[in-house]
Design an enzyme around this catalytic site. Structure first.
Site, PDB file in Angstrom:
ATOM      1  N   TYR A 146     -20.634 -86.242  -4.095  1.00 57.85           N
ATOM      2  CA  TYR A 146     -21.003 -85.671  -5.316  1.00 57.85           C
ATOM      3  C   TYR A 146     -20.344 -84.150  -5.635  1.00 57.85           C
ATOM      4  CZ  TYR A 146     -23.949 -82.919  -2.392  1.00 57.85           C
ATOM      5  OH  TYR A 146     -24.742 -82.204  -1.439  1.00 57.85           O
ATOM      6  N   ARG A 155     -25.362 -95.968  -2.533  1.00 57.47           N
ATOM      7  CA  ARG A 155     -25.374 -97.020  -1.604  1.00 57.47           C
ATOM      8  C   ARG A 155     -25.308 -98.301  -2.186  1.00 57.47           C
ATOM      9  NH1 ARG A 155     -28.123 -93.264   1.442  1.00 57.47           N
ATOM     10  NH2 ARG A 155     -26.683 -91.808   2.705  1.00 57.47           N
ATOM     11  N   ASP A 166     -20.098 -85.634   4.928  1.00 55.17           N
ATOM     12  CA  ASP A 166     -20.177 -84.253   5.383  1.00 55.17           C
ATOM     13  C   ASP A 166     -20.460 -84.758   6.913  1.00 55.17           C
ATOM     14  OD1 ASP A 166     -22.647 -85.630   5.151  1.00 55.17           O
ATOM     15  OD2 ASP A 166     -23.697 -83.840   4.900  1.00 55.17           O
ATOM     16  N   GLU A 175     -33.790 -95.834   6.373  1.00 57.91           N
ATOM     17  CA  GLU A 175     -32.963 -96.526   7.223  1.00 57.91           C
ATOM     18  C   GLU A 175     -33.793 -97.681   7.619  1.00 57.91           C
ATOM     19  OE1 GLU A 175     -31.695 -92.173   7.770  1.00 57.91           O
ATOM     20  OE2 GLU A 175     -33.590 -93.278   7.310  1.00 57.91           O
TER      21      GLU A 175
END
Length: 387
Positions: free
Chosen positions: A143, A211, A233, A332
């Site tokens: 972004y 995703r 990052d 996750e």
């Protein structure tokens, strides 16, 4: 007394004592008979000469045929002559001849696999540096922010030196920015620039939907490879990307995470015995209820699980997606539970899971202005002049 003789007519018949009767023919009739007999004699002679000629030709033909079929000398000598129809190939030493041979490869040609001796295979691999590898599908949500260019360029430098094939799927929100497109074009990495069109006001976790857009793309195009979620990052080692190529179904590894306070680092991921997962590292009490203690950048899986459920004996054909309706930090484990049933279907990477191959850092600077097109329109006045 004078005797009188009666002239006999040509057709007068004479009667002989023996009772036989014969007719007396005239001279003209004799000529006709002589002509017929001469013609019959001539035709008989002609028939005899033709018959003799036919037998002579037949005899000569048989003699010529026998002489032509009879070999002169040894049979091998006859086969070695110029008129032989058999071609004997010369013996070629493949290993010696292939060293200086360059074979052009035309386009749109499919070549079946050829089995070569082991030593020759090693020589070909060493000469042409060809080793079949799985496709790596690296998914990166991004972004617009101040350090976006730095993060994307840093990650692209690692992906650039990873051995091919590799596909980098970069997903942005709402629209594909010109700044991101410009960065991707200059990286030298094969990429696909996608857009997530979800309404920003309804999004709880931006990265989850980004995703999912990549997962839909992989499933729609049936991309066959290893999928890895690599945030821009984070910091990644080259060894990590080379290791995940060996994954069969699902692979996981420990990730070092820098705490928000930046005063300490924690480890999150599997505890392994060889490549077998036997436990988990976790330091946060709020996440101890998770089934699998894995960071988003700490696992990879086979892409065929998304679009070929029969191959992996999945009980349902529902699409595999990340969920945004769960608590923070549970995305996750809820995603992994759709891919594997338990730790027996996991593979620990590297062997023993004793090395840290990537870091999850929290270095984002807040309050910085994102410069449009990387251009600064304000605060360009000189503080002091050089003259």
């Amino acid at each position: 007394m004078a005797s009188i003789r009666r002239t006999l007519s040509p057709n007068h018949e004479r009667h002989y004592q023996n009772g036989n009767q014969s007719s007396v023919q005239s001279p003209s009739h004799k000529l006709i008979l002589n002509g017929k007999s001469s013609s019959m004699l001539y035709s008989r002679k002609n028939y005899i000469s033709m018959k003799k000629l036919f037998y002579r030709c037949l005899i000569f033909f048989l003699l010529g045929f026998i002489l032509g079929m009879a070999p002169f000398g040894d049979f091998d000598d006859a086969r070695s002559r110029d008129f032989s129809f058999e071609i004997k190939p010369s013996v070629v030493n493949v290993k010696e001849e292939m060293k200086d041979v360059v074979i052009p490869r035309p386009d749109n040609v499919v070549v079946n696999s050829v089995k070569l001796p082991g030593s020759l295979v090693d020589e070909v691999k060493g000469k042409f540096d060809y080793v079949p590898r799985k496709l790596l599908i690296v998914v990166t949500p991004t972004y617009n922010r101040a350090l976006q260019a730095y993060y994307l360029n840093r990650l692209s430098e690692v992906l650039k030196i990873v051995k091919s094939p590799l596909l980098w799927i970069v997903v942005e929100m709402n629209a594909a920015s010109a700044e991101t497109a410009d960065i991707l074009r200059k990286t030298g990495v094969m990429y696909r620039h996608l857009v997530c069109s979800k309404n920003m006001t309804d999004i709880k976790d931006r990265g989850v939907h980004q995703r999912n857009v990549a997962l839909e793309h992989i499933e729609h195009h049936r991309l066959n490879g290893i999928v890895y979620f690599a945030d821009d990052d984070n910091i990644y080692s080259l060894e990590l990307f080379e290791s995940i190529r060996s994954i069969n179904r699902f692979g996981t590894w420990p990730v070092a995470m820098l705490a928000q306070s930046k005063s300490k680092a924690t480890l999150e991921g599997p505890v392994c015995n060889g490549s077998q997962v036997i436990g988990w590292h976790t330091n946060e009490k709020s996440k101890q209820l998770r089934r699998f203690h894995v960071d988003m950048s700490g696992f990879a899986f086979n892409s065929t699980i998304l679009w070929d459920p029969k191959k992996w004996h999945r009980p349902t054909s529902d699409p595999i997606r990340q969920l945004d309706n769960v608590k923070e930090g549970f995305q996750e484990t809820t995603f992994i539970e759709q891919i594997v049933e338990d730790e027996s279907q996991m593979e620990g990477i590297p062997s023993g899971c004793s090395r840290v191959l990537n870091w999850h850092l929290h270095l984002e600077a807040h309050g910085l202005v994102y410069p449009r097109a990387w251009l600064l329109q304000k605060n360009l006045d000189a503080v002091f002049s050089t003259t």
